[in-house]
Design a protein around this motif. Structure first.
Motif, PDB file in Angstrom:
ATOM      1  N   THR A 186     -11.401 -29.291  51.541  1.00 56.68           N
ATOM      2  CA  THR A 186     -12.983 -29.458  53.207  1.00 56.68           C
ATOM      3  C   THR A 186     -12.901 -31.192  52.713  1.00 56.68           C
ATOM      4  O   THR A 186     -13.310 -32.016  54.014  1.00 56.68           O
ATOM      5  CB  THR A 186     -13.877 -28.534  53.166  1.00 56.68           C
ATOM      6  N   LYS A 187     -12.449 -31.707  51.724  1.00 53.51           N
ATOM      7  CA  LYS A 187     -12.726 -32.752  51.421  1.00 53.51           C
ATOM      8  C   LYS A 187     -11.747 -34.202  51.263  1.00 53.51           C
ATOM      9  O   LYS A 187     -10.802 -33.270  51.549  1.00 53.51           O
ATOM     10  CB  LYS A 187     -13.557 -32.823  49.787  1.00 53.51           C
ATOM     11  N   SER A 188     -12.110 -35.199  51.593  1.00 55.40           N
ATOM     12  CA  SER A 188     -10.897 -35.967  51.270  1.00 55.40           C
ATOM     13  C   SER A 188     -10.784 -36.934  50.137  1.00 55.40           C
ATOM     14  O   SER A 188      -8.807 -36.765  49.734  1.00 55.40           O
ATOM     15  CB  SER A 188     -11.306 -37.769  51.979  1.00 55.40           C
ATOM     16  N   ALA A 189     -10.889 -35.762  48.796  1.00 61.26           N
ATOM     17  CA  ALA A 189     -10.470 -36.465  48.024  1.00 61.26           C
ATOM     18  C   ALA A 189     -10.874 -35.408  46.457  1.00 61.26           C
ATOM     19  O   ALA A 189     -12.170 -35.034  47.080  1.00 61.26           O
ATOM     20  CB  ALA A 189     -11.071 -37.470  47.032  1.00 61.26           C
ATOM     21  N   LEU A 190     -10.587 -35.152  45.904  1.00 59.63           N
ATOM     22  CA  LEU A 190     -10.655 -34.325  44.672  1.00 59.63           C
ATOM     23  C   LEU A 190     -11.544 -34.556  43.537  1.00 59.63           C
ATOM     24  O   LEU A 190     -11.730 -35.452  42.835  1.00 59.63           O
ATOM     25  CB  LEU A 190      -9.347 -33.854  43.799  1.00 59.63           C
ATOM     26  N   ASP A 191     -12.643 -33.752  43.866  1.00 62.47           N
ATOM     27  CA  ASP A 191     -13.128 -33.749  42.633  1.00 62.47           C
ATOM     28  C   ASP A 191     -13.861 -33.192  41.612  1.00 62.47           C
ATOM     29  O   ASP A 191     -12.438 -31.635  41.933  1.00 62.47           O
ATOM     30  CB  ASP A 191     -15.324 -34.012  43.313  1.00 62.47           C
TER      31      ASP A 191
END
Length: 308
Positions: free
Chosen positions: A30-35
């Motif tokens: 659901t996020k544009s970047a991986l954390d």
């Protein structure tokens, strides 16, 4: 069987693992970047999908080191999983080559009762027949009359000769007769069924040692292969079977059977990582042509559910 039909059955064989992977990955992108939290969740999802902590860690590292400017999708993760699995499986993908000289090449087939061992022998024989090799079967599992009878039926069905002995007779005598016949008639491959009794490990070890001694007197290089048949539906138990049969028989390679919809395909990856034994072939059903040489890329993509 057509190549398309084979691939469909192969994917069906790993459906349980690939579907579980999809279930565990749902909602993670659901996020544009991986954390770090998302990477942790993906790693946990991979472990929960029977791919194991080692493979999960490799995929996590790969994800952490790559840039995903448009975000990452489930399909993208499946592709990366497939690529990492293929790296693990590629070194152990080794078909059974018939290269012994003088002939015959002697292949001992071992495995627990119920693993599909006798049927796999017939499938291997059929595979060699398709390659224009002469094949002879030897019914060395004399402990079970059913095993002798089943192998005789398969021999008749595929049109190959077979050497048998009396029930509870000496397996090494059957093997001796098989080598003599194959040598005299110029047969390329002798495939030997062996007992699958693990209840008394020492008894089985002694029996296999005697077979080896008899073979050694006829041909110092024999047996050329000791092939372990594993039932994929047994999951992690297959790994303990590798451990035991390495000890009692000196396994040189593996054939994995029963890769149908109930199988836990991740055991193939675990076997490759832990033992590094050659995987010669896999079976996806009961038909005579359901055994094929092991293709690491096909299997990796089927396990990961990539590109469907």
């Amino acid at each position: 069987m057509s190549e398309q039909s084979w691939l469909e059955r192969l994917r069906g064989g790993f459906r349980k693992t690939s579907d579980r992977l999809g279930d565990n990955l749902t909602g993670l992108f659901t996020k544009s970047a991986l954390d770090e939290n998302t990477l942790d969740e993906i790693e946990e999802a991979l472990i929960a999908s029977d791919l194991g902590p080692s493979t999960a860690a490799k995929v996590r590292t790969r994800l952490a080191n790559e840039r995903f400017e448009r975000g990452l999708t489930e399909a993208g993760v499946r592709e990366i999983v497939a690529e990492e699995l293929a790296k693990i499986l590629a070194p152990v993908a080794k078909p059974l080559e018939i290269d012994a000289f003088p002939r015959p090449q002697v292949i001992l087939v071992v495995g627990v009762n119920g693993s599909g061992k006798t049927t796999t022998i017939a499938k291997l024989a059929n595979l060699f027949l398709e390659q224009d090799y002469g094949v002879l079967l030897a019914a060395g599992d004399t402990f079970r009359a059913a095993a002798i009878g089943q192998l005789k039926i398969w021999a008749e069905r595929i049109g190959v000769p077979i050497i048998t002995g009396p029930e509870r007779g000496d397996p090494s005598a059957v093997v001796f007769d098989g080598v003599k016949k194959a040598t005299a008639e110029g047969i390329d491959v002798l495939i030997v069924d062996t007992a699958g009794r693990l209840q008394n490990k020492k008894e089985l070890m002694d029996e296999l040692a005697k077979i080896r001694r008899v073979l050694g007197r006829l041909n110092p290089e024999a047996p050329h292969n000791v092939v372990l048949v594993l039932d994929a539906t047994t999951g992690q138990n297959a790994l303990s079977q590798i451990e035991v049969f390495k000890e009692v028989s000196g396994v040189t390679g593996v054939v994995m059977t029963k890769l149908d919809g109930t199988a836990r395909g991740g055991v193939l990856v675990a076997a490759a990582e832990q033992y590094g034994l050659p995987i010669h072939a896999i079976g996806v059903g009961e038909r005579i042509d359901d055994l094929r040489p092991f293709d690491p890329n096909q299997v990796a993509r089927a396990i990961a559910g990539a590109g469907e």
